[in-house]
Motif scaffolding. Structure first.
Motif, PDB file in Angstrom:
ATOM      1  N   THR A 110     -10.541  -2.986   0.742  1.00 28.63           N
ATOM      2  CA  THR A 110      -9.956  -3.819  -0.277  1.00 28.63           C
ATOM      3  C   THR A 110      -8.455  -4.227   0.160  1.00 28.63           C
ATOM      4  OG1 THR A 110      -9.351  -1.667  -1.412  1.00 28.63           O
ATOM      5  CG2 THR A 110     -11.362  -3.064  -2.160  1.00 28.63           C
ATOM      6  N   ARG A 111      -7.738  -3.312   0.867  1.00 31.19           N
ATOM      7  CA  ARG A 111      -6.618  -3.395   1.440  1.00 31.19           C
ATOM      8  C   ARG A 111      -6.223  -4.507   2.435  1.00 31.19           C
ATOM      9  NH1 ARG A 111      -2.103   0.567   1.375  1.00 31.19           N
ATOM     10  NH2 ARG A 111      -0.955  -1.240   0.687  1.00 31.19           N
ATOM     11  N   ASN A 112      -7.424  -4.984   2.900  1.00 34.01           N
ATOM     12  CA  ASN A 112      -7.509  -6.022   3.982  1.00 34.01           C
ATOM     13  C   ASN A 112      -7.953  -7.432   3.070  1.00 34.01           C
ATOM     14  OD1 ASN A 112      -6.385  -5.085   6.314  1.00 34.01           O
ATOM     15  ND2 ASN A 112      -7.971  -3.539   6.455  1.00 34.01           N
ATOM     16  N   SER A 113      -7.975  -7.363   1.755  1.00 27.03           N
ATOM     17  CA  SER A 113      -8.635  -8.136   1.001  1.00 27.03           C
ATOM     18  C   SER A 113      -7.428  -8.696   0.279  1.00 27.03           C
ATOM     19  CB  SER A 113      -9.719  -7.559   0.150  1.00 27.03           C
ATOM     20  OG  SER A 113      -9.976  -8.418  -1.073  1.00 27.03           O
ATOM     21  N   ALA A 114      -7.490  -9.880  -0.606  1.00 24.13           N
ATOM     22  CA  ALA A 114      -6.697 -10.553  -1.471  1.00 24.13           C
ATOM     23  C   ALA A 114      -6.528  -9.496  -2.577  1.00 24.13           C
ATOM     24  CB  ALA A 114      -7.307 -11.746  -1.860  1.00 24.13           C
ATOM     25  N   LEU A 115      -7.592  -8.700  -2.821  1.00 18.91           N
ATOM     26  CA  LEU A 115      -7.390  -7.651  -4.147  1.00 18.91           C
ATOM     27  C   LEU A 115      -5.938  -6.960  -3.863  1.00 18.91           C
ATOM     28  CD1 LEU A 115     -10.797  -6.396  -4.076  1.00 18.91           C
ATOM     29  CD2 LEU A 115      -9.910  -7.819  -5.724  1.00 18.91           C
ATOM     30  N   ASN A 116      -5.524  -6.725  -2.634  1.00 18.28           N
ATOM     31  CA  ASN A 116      -4.145  -6.007  -2.204  1.00 18.28           C
ATOM     32  C   ASN A 116      -3.156  -6.790  -2.926  1.00 18.28           C
ATOM     33  OD1 ASN A 116      -3.175  -3.642  -0.959  1.00 18.28           O
ATOM     34  ND2 ASN A 116      -1.907  -4.898   0.362  1.00 18.28           N
ATOM     35  N   GLU A 117      -3.168  -8.072  -3.147  1.00 21.12           N
ATOM     36  CA  GLU A 117      -1.907  -8.769  -3.810  1.00 21.12           C
ATOM     37  C   GLU A 117      -2.040  -8.299  -5.339  1.00 21.12           C
ATOM     38  OE1 GLU A 117      -2.458 -12.817  -2.826  1.00 21.12           O
ATOM     39  OE2 GLU A 117      -2.827 -12.432  -0.843  1.00 21.12           O
ATOM     40  N   ILE A 118      -3.105  -7.907  -5.853  1.00 26.16           N
ATOM     41  CA  ILE A 118      -3.196  -7.693  -7.408  1.00 26.16           C
ATOM     42  C   ILE A 118      -2.643  -6.093  -7.494  1.00 26.16           C
ATOM     43  CG2 ILE A 118      -4.747  -7.417  -9.276  1.00 26.16           C
ATOM     44  CD1 ILE A 118      -6.572  -8.945  -7.761  1.00 26.16           C
ATOM     45  N   TYR A 119      -2.826  -5.340  -6.558  1.00 27.06           N
ATOM     46  CA  TYR A 119      -2.307  -3.886  -6.756  1.00 27.06           C
ATOM     47  C   TYR A 119      -1.792  -3.572  -5.330  1.00 27.06           C
ATOM     48  CZ  TYR A 119      -1.852   0.213  -9.589  1.00 27.06           C
ATOM     49  OH  TYR A 119      -1.184   1.407 -10.303  1.00 27.06           O
ATOM     50  N   PRO A 120      -0.646  -3.794  -4.972  1.00 25.15           N
ATOM     51  CA  PRO A 120      -0.255  -3.563  -3.323  1.00 25.15           C
ATOM     52  C   PRO A 120       0.457  -2.433  -3.231  1.00 25.15           C
ATOM     53  CG  PRO A 120       1.272  -4.912  -4.831  1.00 25.15           C
ATOM     54  CD  PRO A 120       0.340  -4.837  -5.784  1.00 25.15           C
ATOM     55  N   GLU A 121       0.647  -1.380  -4.178  1.00 25.10           N
ATOM     56  CA  GLU A 121       1.419  -0.357  -3.906  1.00 25.10           C
ATOM     57  C   GLU A 121       1.040   0.847  -4.834  1.00 25.10           C
ATOM     58  OE1 GLU A 121       5.645  -0.434  -4.361  1.00 25.10           O
ATOM     59  OE2 GLU A 121       5.324  -0.822  -6.645  1.00 25.10           O
ATOM     60  N   ALA A 122       0.922   2.046  -4.443  1.00 25.03           N
ATOM     61  CA  ALA A 122       0.604   3.276  -5.261  1.00 25.03           C
ATOM     62  C   ALA A 122       1.509   3.354  -6.278  1.00 25.03           C
ATOM     63  CB  ALA A 122       0.472   4.493  -4.403  1.00 25.03           C
ATOM     64  N   ARG A 123       1.050   3.912  -7.574  1.00 24.66           N
ATOM     65  CA  ARG A 123       2.055   4.267  -8.403  1.00 24.66           C
ATOM     66  C   ARG A 123       1.647   5.671  -9.019  1.00 24.66           C
ATOM     67  NH1 ARG A 123       5.767   0.819 -11.594  1.00 24.66           N
ATOM     68  NH2 ARG A 123       5.903  -1.195 -10.612  1.00 24.66           N
ATOM     69  N   VAL A 124       2.389   6.607  -9.249  1.00 25.90           N
ATOM     70  CA  VAL A 124       2.122   7.766  -9.916  1.00 25.90           C
ATOM     71  C   VAL A 124       2.300   7.811 -11.456  1.00 25.90           C
ATOM     72  CG1 VAL A 124       4.663   8.745  -9.566  1.00 25.90           C
ATOM     73  CG2 VAL A 124       2.712  10.404  -9.981  1.00 25.90           C
ATOM     74  N   GLU A 125       1.597   7.948 -12.242  1.00 24.12           N
ATOM     75  CA  GLU A 125       1.470   8.251 -13.856  1.00 24.12           C
ATOM     76  C   GLU A 125       2.028   9.623 -13.906  1.00 24.12           C
ATOM     77  OE1 GLU A 125      -2.501   7.422 -15.263  1.00 24.12           O
ATOM     78  OE2 GLU A 125      -2.459   5.439 -14.372  1.00 24.12           O
ATOM     79  N   ILE A 126       2.875   9.373 -14.989  1.00 23.89           N
ATOM     80  CA  ILE A 126       3.783  10.441 -15.656  1.00 23.89           C
ATOM     81  C   ILE A 126       3.914  10.132 -17.066  1.00 23.89           C
ATOM     82  CG2 ILE A 126       5.950   9.631 -15.103  1.00 23.89           C
ATOM     83  CD1 ILE A 126       6.563  12.555 -14.682  1.00 23.89           C
ATOM     84  N   HIS A 127       3.509  11.237 -17.897  1.00 30.54           N
ATOM     85  CA  HIS A 127       3.757  11.187 -19.491  1.00 30.54           C
ATOM     86  C   HIS A 127       5.269  10.978 -19.940  1.00 30.54           C
ATOM     87  CE1 HIS A 127       3.309  12.368 -23.653  1.00 30.54           C
ATOM     88  NE2 HIS A 127       2.026  11.988 -23.675  1.00 30.54           N
TER      89      HIS A 127
END
Length: 735
Positions: free
Chosen positions: A624-641
């Motif tokens: 997926t990171r060698n796909s156009a899908l990577n443009e939709i979600y290109p980086e990691a995010r940490v979820e915090i309350h």
């Protein structure tokens, strides 16, 4: 223009049917037929749009070897330089990397001869224990069968495993111990027959989106009641009758407290327990301490909610349980899964349509790879390797002398790398796996990879693990090969080549057979069959011993597949298991105890980190990171309350440092009530901010699965001089 027949999706375990539309040897569109029994025309974003990795310019389609091999030089030192980056996050300049480590394009004969020479050399010098192989949950049944056959028959080792060790190994062990079978007992589509069902440890909407649609349909159209038990407020919570937001790693107290309620309030199925189970009385005695109040103290789930959930499930006509890796990826993952199994035994919610124990498998063919014997303890069909009768069957099938196969249990995925040292594992063959993303505590994994003497990578991209290889063998993706996948429902489906292989790439099964013939010739082993004319011959060979697949032919599964067991050519398949008995005879209750996660939050590391997947990405990201899908979600995010974010001075979108006792990463924060107070969540698809730099490599003692779902971390705003950790490859496939 050609429209090809149906084939299964190469992503998650749902096995959705794809229709590949091809023109001029190019897939330009993917649709799905509405009469598909798996997904009824529905596809998620990965299935519909995530196929373009096939054409990515970084895909490697030519065999590669390191220059030192071609020039006959000793293996150079300083190999770690190849995988480091400078402090500004850029690759070390070429002048600092030995030219001997350059990749050199070559032909197949040269590449396979180098592999043969080195594997045979190490085997003859150090023996079977020095050899190990990672099979692949993304490859076909036929590919996996052949690779484990090659290592067992030629190198006489059971050091064979794949990523099931890192996902549902806890579920597999628990199910094997309790019922004697580790697959889903029912099919996902039967959820519409449930009147109550539990979803736990599974963010189904993102990890198995089409099954989530069926779950929503069960609630909206058929009136089912859904109970979600999960630390995060996942999408399904909005449609659930109840949400039990337990603290990560407290599954056993919560599920055992539900069992306590069912027993104490006499909600049990007396007839089922008497006729179909054993060990009940000892189990009931062990439940005494698991009161709802005890579970509330540990898990944070209100005791009355535990009681209500237990009554709902026990009172159902058709109750079912669906679970994911939030159950299994713990140092007590086996016990977590066992506690769920007990609920089904107590109520008799198993062995009928619309009931069951249903672990949702993560990868497109993790079920099939396990069926094919890609594990250190089992031949195909889950036949123990330390059983003399099983050994004799496979020796005969593979034309091996009596006593030739090893009775020694092999090393698991995690053990293979921890045994990479002098006197231990020296050579590793990796087909389609990516341990430099999927293993916990990646800084330790990197050290183990560097200890290996010889590494072969067989893949479609040079990913983080392929960067360590001495030889790279270019394989074909799903659309350029033939074979079968087995989905989470146990449905075996055809995989068909939609186009010719790109460049010099070859299907995995052909690579393995070519290599096996060379190794066999060098070792002078008895002649097993390696000259298959097509992959169906491979499946038929496996099915001649493994009765679950005995009645499966390519003709019979040409359109919709068959759900195994299919023991004969006229058998229609078996959607529902255990209708009359369990493979082990009676289902077995086990006494459980609560064992906390290995690393709990404290003053220094006040948060519990849990990890998982995103809708837009998949596993280590090689596809997926060698796909156009990577443009939709290109980086990691940490979820915090929000409450935690406010205390620590973190705003939505801020760069933060997430630090554990093993490593640290820099990511942006997403401030959201999706996660609970004191719990943060990270996806693990992103090499440049790899969640597994942080995770704990503590193992479940039975399943040997790591504790990905709970470790202690600190989260605080990043400073200007905070830099990415240089101990991990940041540039995918650069080397």
């Amino acid at each position: 223009m050609t429209e090809l027949p149906q084939q299964p999706c190469p992503y998650c375990g749902v096995g959705c049917t794809l229709q590949l539309h091809v023109k001029d040897d190019f897939i330009y569109k993917v649709t799905s037929p509405f009469d598909s029994p798996v997904n009824h025309g529905n596809l998620c974003v990965k299935g519909r749009f995530g196929y373009d990795f096939i054409y990515h310019p970084k895909r490697t389609t030519t065999p590669l070897v390191r220059r030192y091999l071609l020039e006959g030089k000793p293996k150079p030192a300083g190999r770690e330089q190849v995988f480091a980056v400078s402090t500004d996050g850029k690759p070390i300049p070429d002048s600092k990397i030995s030219n001997d480590w350059d990749w050199v394009e070559t032909d197949w004969d040269t590449a396979l001869n180098f592999v043969t020479d080195n594997l045979v050399r190490i085997y003859q010098r150090d023996g079977s224990d020095a050899m190990a192989v990672y099979c692949c949950a993304k490859a076909t049944n036929e590919d996996n069968y052949l690779l484990q056959k090659m290592y067992r028959s030629l190198f006489r080792t059971n050091n064979v495993d794949h990523c099931t060790r890192l996902c549902h190994a806890g579920s597999v062990v628990a199910l094997q111990q309790a019922v004697g079978s580790s697959a889903m007992s029912n099919t996902a589509s039967q959820v519409i027959m449930n009147d109550v069902f539990i979803v736990t440890g599974s963010n189904t909407s993102e990890n198995h989106p089409i099954i989530a649609l069926q779950m929503k349909e069960a609630v909206q159209k058929y009136g089912a009641k859904m109970i979600v038990i999960d630390p995060r407020r996942i999408d399904l919570v909005d449609m659930a009758e109840m949400w039990l937001p337990l603290k990560p790693g407290t599954n056993v107290p919560v599920f055992s407290a539900m069992a306590h309620v069912i027993v104490k309030e006499n909600l049990i199925n007396h007839e089922f327990i008497a006729n179909r189970t054993e060990g009940y009385q000892d189990f009931v005695e062990s439940l005494e301490k698991f009161t709802p109040e005890y579970a509330e103290e540990i898990s944070g789930v209100p005791a009355e909610d535990i009681r209500k959930a237990a009554r709902m499930y026990a009172g159902a006509k058709n109750g079912a349980i669906y679970w994911g890796m939030g159950i299994s990826q713990l140092s007590h993952g086996t016990a977590s899964a066992m506690a769920l199994i007990h609920l089904a035994f107590l109520t008799g919610h198993i062995g009928r349509d619309g009931t069951g124990l249903n672990p949702l498998r993560g990868q497109n063919n993790v079920q099939g790879a396990s069926d094919m014997g890609s594990m250190p303890f089992h031949y195909p069909g889950y036949m123990r390797v330390d059983n003399l009768e099983n050994r004799a069957k496979w020796e005969k099938a593979w034309n091996i002398e009596e006593g030739g196969l090893s009775l020694k249990l092999g090393l698991t995925t995690t053990e293979i790398l921890s045994h990479a040292h002098e006197g231990g594992v020296r050579a590793l063959y990796i087909m389609g796996e990516n341990p430099m993303m999927s293993e916990p505590n990646l800084n330790e994994t990197r050290k183990h990879m560097l200890e290996l003497e010889f590494i072969v990578a067989q893949d479609i991209f040079i990913n983080e693990s392929g960067s360590f290889a001495d030889v790279f063998l270019p394989a074909t993706p799903f659309a350029e090969k033939d074979g079968t996948f087995s989905n989470t429902d146990r449905r075996v489906q055809r995989v068909r080549a939609a186009q010719a292989p790109r460049g010099m790439a070859r299907p995995d099964w052909q690579i393995i057979c070519d290599l096996a013939l060379r190794i066999e010739s060098r070792l002078g082993r008895p002649t097993a069959k390696w000259d298959y004319s097509n992959p169906e011959e491979v499946l038929r060979e496996m099915g001649s011993i493994n009765s679950d697949y005995a009645g499966i032919t390519y003709e019979r599964i040409d359109k919709v597949g068959l759900i195994y067991p299919v023991p004969s050519m006229d058998h229609p398949g078996t959607p529902t298991l255990f209708t009359e008995s369990f493979p082990r005879g009676r289902g077995k209750f086990h006494q459980l105890d609560y064992v906390p996660v290995r690393e709990e939050a404290d003053d220094e590391y006040p948060f519990i980190l849990t990890t998982g997947r995103l809708l837009e990405h998949w596993h280590g990201g090689t596809m997926t990171r060698n796909s156009a899908l990577n443009e939709i979600y290109p980086e990691a995010r940490v979820e915090i309350h929000p409450a935690d974010a406010e205390i620590h001075g973190i705003r939505n979108g801020d760069p933060v440092k997430v630090q554990s006792r093993r490593g640290e990463i820099i990511v942006r924060a997403t401030v959201t009530e999706k996660t609970s107070i004191g719990v943060v969540f990270l996806p693990w698809h992103f090499a440049e901010s790899a969640a597994n730099l942080l995770t704990n490599d503590a193992l479940d003692p039975q399943a040997k699965i790591p504790e990905f779902k709970a470790c202690a971390v600190q989260v605080f705003p990043a400073r200007e001089n905070d830099l990415p950790n240089p101990e991990i490859v940041l540039n995918r496939g650069r080397y």
